[in-house]
Design a protein around this motif. Structure first.
Motif, PDB file in Angstrom:
ATOM      1  N   GLY A 166     -10.820   3.016  -6.365  1.00 53.80           N
ATOM      2  CA  GLY A 166      -9.364   3.025  -6.318  1.00 53.80           C
ATOM      3  C   GLY A 166      -8.781   3.504  -5.010  1.00 53.80           C
ATOM      4  N   LEU A 167      -9.607   4.051  -4.122  1.00 51.79           N
ATOM      5  CA  LEU A 167      -9.142   4.521  -2.824  1.00 51.79           C
ATOM      6  C   LEU A 167      -9.458   3.486  -1.748  1.00 51.79           C
ATOM      7  N   GLN A 197       0.837  -1.188   0.000  1.00 55.42           N
ATOM      8  CA  GLN A 197       0.000   0.000   0.000  1.00 55.42           C
ATOM      9  C   GLN A 197       0.875   1.242   0.000  1.00 55.42           C
ATOM     10  N   GLU A 257      -1.458   3.640 -11.075  1.00 54.95           N
ATOM     11  CA  GLU A 257      -2.541   3.808 -10.118  1.00 54.95           C
ATOM     12  C   GLU A 257      -2.417   5.151  -9.392  1.00 54.95           C
ATOM     13  N   TRP A 296      -4.967   6.427   0.551  1.00 57.44           N
ATOM     14  CA  TRP A 296      -4.130   5.250   0.303  1.00 57.44           C
ATOM     15  C   TRP A 296      -4.613   4.514  -0.934  1.00 57.44           C
ATOM     16  N   ILE A 297      -3.642   3.901  -1.647  1.00 55.84           N
ATOM     17  CA  ILE A 297      -3.975   3.132  -2.841  1.00 55.84           C
ATOM     18  C   ILE A 297      -3.324   1.756  -2.760  1.00 55.84           C
ATOM     19  N   THR A 319      -5.364   7.901  -9.726  1.00 55.61           N
ATOM     20  CA  THR A 319      -6.113   8.179  -8.500  1.00 55.61           C
ATOM     21  C   THR A 319      -6.022   9.651  -8.123  1.00 55.61           C
TER      22      THR A 319
END
Length: 341
Positions: free
Chosen positions: A211-212, A180, A245, A237-238, A249
């Motif tokens: 995506g979060l 992460q 990504e 956070w992703i 995001t």
């Protein structure tokens, strides 16, 4: 003048005879070298399979298989030379290598340094093939860890060759080291806006975005009181933490916040500047006897420009013999300013 060529011809014959005698040794030496090449290939394949069975990363298997292959080939060259030249014994050969080892070491110092650094990188594994790293001004995906250098593929599809010693001795940021990754964007609101309400609106907006990650949950913190706005830092956070990504995001988050805040009445202020003159004495300036806006304090509170203008006009009217009763239009043209405290 008579030239005696018999000695020269005898010398040439001896050389040809020596070469003909050496041909079998050359053929046998080539055969031995080919055999060692095959053995090197088998050893390379065996090391790769052994590394895969023991669960070692692909980079370790690749580099150690190359090292073993080169060692076998080096031994094959030495054996082939002793076959071709029978007078060249192993002791004399290694003695010659020992004498020239110092010169070779100085000549190939950088190569040996990068070789050792590459082995240490593969053993300690600060990053692996496929990781996304940042080294100096270069950022990209690790494609291969070779004996001398590491190949990095940038996001704009360029290849960067970085010496292993540089990667081992300098700072390297590994973006994909953990599953992460936290990202942050900065959003500015007006000074008259409610910070708590803006924070709640941003969190509600992020809650419905794809995506979060919601665990850990997004957060909004007051970062600073800027020149023209209250700057809020939006953290989220992703997973996975790859570059694609992260960029997508951030784009989604900024677009959603940009649409949500103005729709709810929050201000997204533009940069503004205020120019103040040192002789500015407007009514709204307040008490000029106090230091304000970086100006020095004054002993007296001077009148505003409007008051000074009205006093000057009154003096002119008195000189012309015009009273207030005779000139009501003048009073209507000049509205009264609120008196200063």
């Amino acid at each position: 003048m008579n030239l005696e060529l018999s000695a020269v011809w005898t010398r040439v014959q001896n050389l040809l005879q020596s070469f003909i005698v050496t041909i079998p040794n050359i053929l046998i030496g080539l055969l031995v070298f080919v055999i060692f090449l095959l053995v090197a290939g088998l050893a390379r394949s065996a090391v790769s399979k052994l590394a895969e069975r023991t669960g070692q990363p692909k980079g370790i298997a690749l580099v150690f298989s190359r090292i073993v292959s080169w060692l076998v080939i080096g031994v094959g060259v030495l054996v082939a030379l002793t076959v071709v030249f029978p007078t060249l014994t192993a002791a004399s050969l290694f003695g010659a290598l020992g004498v020239s080892g110092v010169a070779i070491g100085f000549a190939f110092k950088d190569i040996f340094q990068n070789l050792l650094a590459g082995i240490l990188i593969l053993i300690t594994r600060p990053f692996r093939i496929g990781d996304q790293i940042v080294s100096g001004s270069h950022e990209g995906v690790v494609e291969d860890i070779q004996v001398r250098a590491t190949l990095l593929r940038t996001y704009d599809n360029r290849r960067v060759v970085i010496p292993n010693s540089e990667l081992y001795t300098t700072r390297v940021a590994v973006n994909t080291a953990y599953p992460q990754r936290r990202l942050a964007v900065t959003v500015g609101i007006g000074y008259g806006d409610d910070i708590a309400a803006a924070r709640k609106l941003i969190l509600d907006t992020l809650h419905g975005l794809d995506g979060l990650l919601q665990d850990p949950a997004p957060s909004v913190l007051v970062k600073e009181l800027g020149d023209f706005s209250v700057n809020l830092e939006v953290r989220f956070w992703i997973d996975p933490p790859i570059r694609k990504e992260a960029v997508e995001t951030q784009d989604t988050v900024l677009e959603a916040i940009k649409n949500a805040l103005p729709a709810a009445g929050f201000d997204l202020p533009f940069p503004t500047q205020q120019v103040l003159w040192h002789d500015q004495t407007e009514t709204t300036d307040g008490d000029r006897t106090q230091q304000r806006e970086g100006w020095p304090a004054r002993k007296a509170n001077p009148p505003s420009r409007q008051q000074a203008q009205r006093e000057a006009q009154g003096e002119e009217q008195q000189k012309a013999g015009v009273t207030n009763a005779d000139a009501p239009e003048l009073h209507r043209a000049q509205p009264q300013e609120p008196q200063q405290p």
